[in-house]
Each structure stands twice: as structure tokens, then as C-alpha cells.
Design a protein around this motif. Structure first.
Motif, short mmCIF file in Angstrom:
data_model
loop_
_atom_site.label_atom_id
_atom_site.label_comp_id
_atom_site.label_asym_id
_atom_site.label_seq_id
_atom_site.Cartn_x
_atom_site.Cartn_y
_atom_site.Cartn_z
N UNK A 139 0.83 -1.21 0.00
CA UNK A 139 0.00 0.00 0.00
C UNK A 139 0.86 1.26 0.00
N UNK A 140 1.89 1.26 0.80
CA UNK A 140 2.77 2.44 0.87
C UNK A 140 3.50 2.66 -0.45
N UNK A 141 4.06 1.59 -1.01
CA UNK A 141 4.81 1.74 -2.26
C UNK A 141 3.91 2.09 -3.43
N UNK A 142 2.65 1.67 -3.38
CA UNK A 142 1.72 1.97 -4.47
C UNK A 142 1.24 3.41 -4.42
N UNK A 143 1.41 4.07 -3.30
CA UNK A 143 0.99 5.47 -3.16
C UNK A 143 2.06 6.35 -3.80
N UNK A 144 1.78 6.84 -5.00
CA UNK A 144 2.80 7.57 -5.75
C UNK A 144 3.01 8.99 -5.27
N UNK A 145 2.28 9.39 -4.23
CA UNK A 145 2.59 10.66 -3.58
C UNK A 145 3.87 10.56 -2.77
N UNK A 168 11.92 1.91 -10.01
CA UNK A 168 12.08 2.90 -11.07
C UNK A 168 11.23 2.55 -12.29
N UNK A 169 11.14 1.26 -12.56
CA UNK A 169 10.43 0.81 -13.76
C UNK A 169 8.92 0.74 -13.58
N UNK A 170 8.45 0.43 -12.37
CA UNK A 170 7.00 0.19 -12.22
C UNK A 170 6.25 1.31 -11.52
N UNK A 171 6.96 2.22 -10.79
CA UNK A 171 6.22 3.30 -10.14
C UNK A 171 6.95 4.64 -10.18
N UNK A 263 11.27 -9.79 -4.46
CA UNK A 263 10.57 -10.10 -5.70
C UNK A 263 9.08 -10.35 -5.46
N UNK A 264 8.75 -10.92 -4.32
CA UNK A 264 7.34 -11.10 -3.96
C UNK A 264 6.66 -9.74 -3.78
N UNK A 265 7.36 -8.83 -3.12
CA UNK A 265 6.84 -7.48 -2.92
C UNK A 265 6.63 -6.77 -4.25
N UNK A 266 7.59 -6.88 -5.15
CA UNK A 266 7.47 -6.25 -6.47
C UNK A 266 6.28 -6.84 -7.24
N UNK A 275 -2.76 -1.24 -14.48
CA UNK A 275 -2.40 -0.52 -15.71
C UNK A 275 -1.37 0.59 -15.49
N UNK A 276 -1.32 1.13 -14.28
CA UNK A 276 -0.34 2.18 -13.98
C UNK A 276 1.07 1.63 -14.15
#
Length: 294
Positions: A139-145, A168-171, A263-266, A275-276
Motif C-alpha cells: 500500500x505504501x509503495x503503491x501510493x505515488x505521492x 524505477x520501472x514500475x512506479x 521479488x514477492x513485494x514487487x 495498468x499504472x
């Protein structure tokens, strides 16, 4: 699902991880004891029951109820487990090498040892992982703020870099803390509430990593910690703690289980971003082609 027997065994997951895993079951008073232990781990548990109770502002019976909930037969058993952990936490490659030398090298060789050790360490890490902690990290990593900054120690910095390259590649908006003091200061000077700091700290824990965690949390940043089953002192400051086993066929602790955890986290992060993440990957590939990085 986690193996319940392993999760309940402090010799497998570590006492601190056991405490964190049971926080949701505790009464408010028991949680005060638990958080007191985690905030000054393990020293807070090495004094008397009365001292711990006073520090947590609860009664001595409350301390004993918490220990019973954790599966300990009493305070002496709890302290023995802490002392056993202290001995394991201080193990260095040289200490492990001398122990193996004194005991005689296993006759089967390095490859059979690796075959026996590494898959079990990875499986145990993933089985014992608190699902709530993994979900919170995603949840924290997905928050792009949040701007993400990762840092590690002498060896674990390599794993921190591995994570950052994926982020760098996914968010995007992710960086590795550089080693030089001027570059580090430049990167950290404006750390605040919109920052997420991911730290890697393993046994023979590094004081600069703890100092960094103290400073960034004081400025309002949040911390996600990758550590071993004994838990770095940073665990008392971290919002999320992701423990991994370090079992190895050599005197060196293995980062193979930690890599599996990264890798599980990624993978979970990509699932959450949907889609983001796909759009970011496409943009990154286009940028690499446009700027001649083929």
C-alpha cells in the motif's frame, strides 16, 4: 498461509517477530508492554518484571499475561529466549567459520548443503511472513505521492539497489541513497511527510542505519524495514517490518530469502498498480530507446 507452528516458535521466527505478529490479539495494556519491548529491543526484556512493568506503565501481572499469550511458560523462559537471540545476533562470518572449523566441515560438500539450506530458507521466509506487513508495504509503495529512498549496509545495499531498479520501472520517483556524505545530505535535506524510506539492516546491525531511521522518522517520513528474524533495532521505528531468514551453506548470511521477499513485494506491487505499472514500463522502454540506451 503461514505455518502456525513456525509462527508461534520464537526459535524460528524470533521473539520480536512473534511479539509483532500477536499485537492484534493483545489487550490495550498488553500492547503497551509489547510496544515497550519493541521500542528498546531486546534490552527492555532483560531486566526484572517490575522494571518492565514500570516502563510500560502497567502491572507485573499484565507483563506475565502477555508472555503467556506469546507461549512462554514464564519470565525466565522469555529471558532465556532473548539471551539465545543475543548470541545469534552477534554471530559474524568469522565466528561461524571458526565454529564450522571446530566442528568439522560437513562431508557432503557445498552444493548439497545449498540444496538442503536455501530452498528451505526461502520457503520458511515466505511461510512465516506476516501477511498484514506485506500488504502494508505494498500500500505504501503503491501510493505515488510518496518519494521512495532505499538504503542498506555493506552487503545489503546491493539488495536495496535491486529493489530500487524495479521501483524505477514500475512506479518511478524512487532512488538509492548514495554513499558519499555530500550526496547523501543533498538527497536527505528535505525529507519529510511525503517520503517513504526503505531500509535493509541485518545482524551485526549498523549504527548509521539506525541513526538514519531516527532522523527521517523525526522529520515525518515513514520507514519500511527488511531485516532478519532477530529484527534490527530499526524495527522499533519502522511502520512495516519484513523479516527474512538468513540460513546459508557458508559462514556468510544468505540474502537469497531476502531477494525472494523483494521479488514477492514487487509482484504484489505490480498487481496493485495494474495498468499504472504497465504504462510506466512502456514509458521507460520508450525513454531508453529515445535516449540511446539500447
Amino acid at each position: 498461509m503461514p505455518n502456525s507452528e513456525a509462527v508461534d516458535d520464537p526459535h524460528v521466527v524470533g521473539v520480536a517477530a512473534l511479539i509483532r505478529g500477536r499485537l492484534g490479539e493483545c489487550s490495550p495494556a498488553e500492547r503497551r508492554v509489547a510496544r515497550t519491548l519493541l521500542a528498546a529491543y531486546p534490552s527492555a526484556g532483560l531486566g526484572t518484571v517490575a522494571a518492565l512493568a514500570e516502563r510500560a506503565e502497567v502491572s507485573a501481572p499484565t507483563v506475565l499475561r502477555l508472555l503467556s499469550r506469546l507461549g512462554f511458560g514464564g519470565y525466565p523462559e522469555f529471558q532465556r529466549a532473548l539471551r539465545d537471540e543475543l548470541a545469534e545476533r552477534e554471530t559474524s562470518p568469522l565466528t561461524a567459520y571458526r565454529a564450522a572449523e571446530h566442528g568439522g566441515a560437513p562431508p557432503e560438500g557445498a552444493l548439497p548443503r545449498a540444496e538442503a539450506t536455501l530452498p528451505a530458507a526461502v520457503a520458511g521466509t515466505l511461510a512465516d511472513l506476516p501477511r498484514g506487513e506485506l500488504d502494508a508495504a505494498v500500500r505504501l509503495l503503491a501510493d505515488q505521492q510518496f518519494r521512495v529512498t532505499a538504503a542498506g549496509g555493506r552487503f545489503s545495499a546491493l539488495v536495496a539497489n535491486y529493489l530500487v531498479l524495479h521501483l524505477m520501472q514500475v512506479r518511478g520517483n524512487s532512488r538509492l541513497l548514495p554513499p558519499g556524505p555530500v550526496a547523501r545530505a543533498d538527497m536527505l535535506v528535505d525529507v519529510g511527510k511525503r517520503d517513504l524510506v526503505v531500509l535493509f539492516d541485518f545482524r551485526r546491525y549498523e549504527e548509521p542505519t539506525l541513526a538514519l531511521a531516527r532522523e527521517v522518522t523525526a522529520r515525518g517520513a515513514r520507514v519500511v524495514l527488511f531485516t532478519d528474524r532477530w529484527l534490527s533495532p530499526v524495527a522499533g521505528l519502522a511502520e512495516v517490518v519484513l523479516p527474512a531468514r538468513v540460513d546459508s551453506p557458508s559462514p556468510y548470511d544468505s540474502f537469497v530469502p531476502t531477494l525472494a521477499l523483494v521479488e514477492t513485494l514487487v509482484a504484489a506491487l505490480i498487481d496493485r498498480l495494474g495498468p499504472v505499472a504497465g504504462a510506466r514500463l512502456k514509458a521507460m522502454e520508450g525513454a531508453q530507446q529515445a535516449f540511446g540506451d539500447h
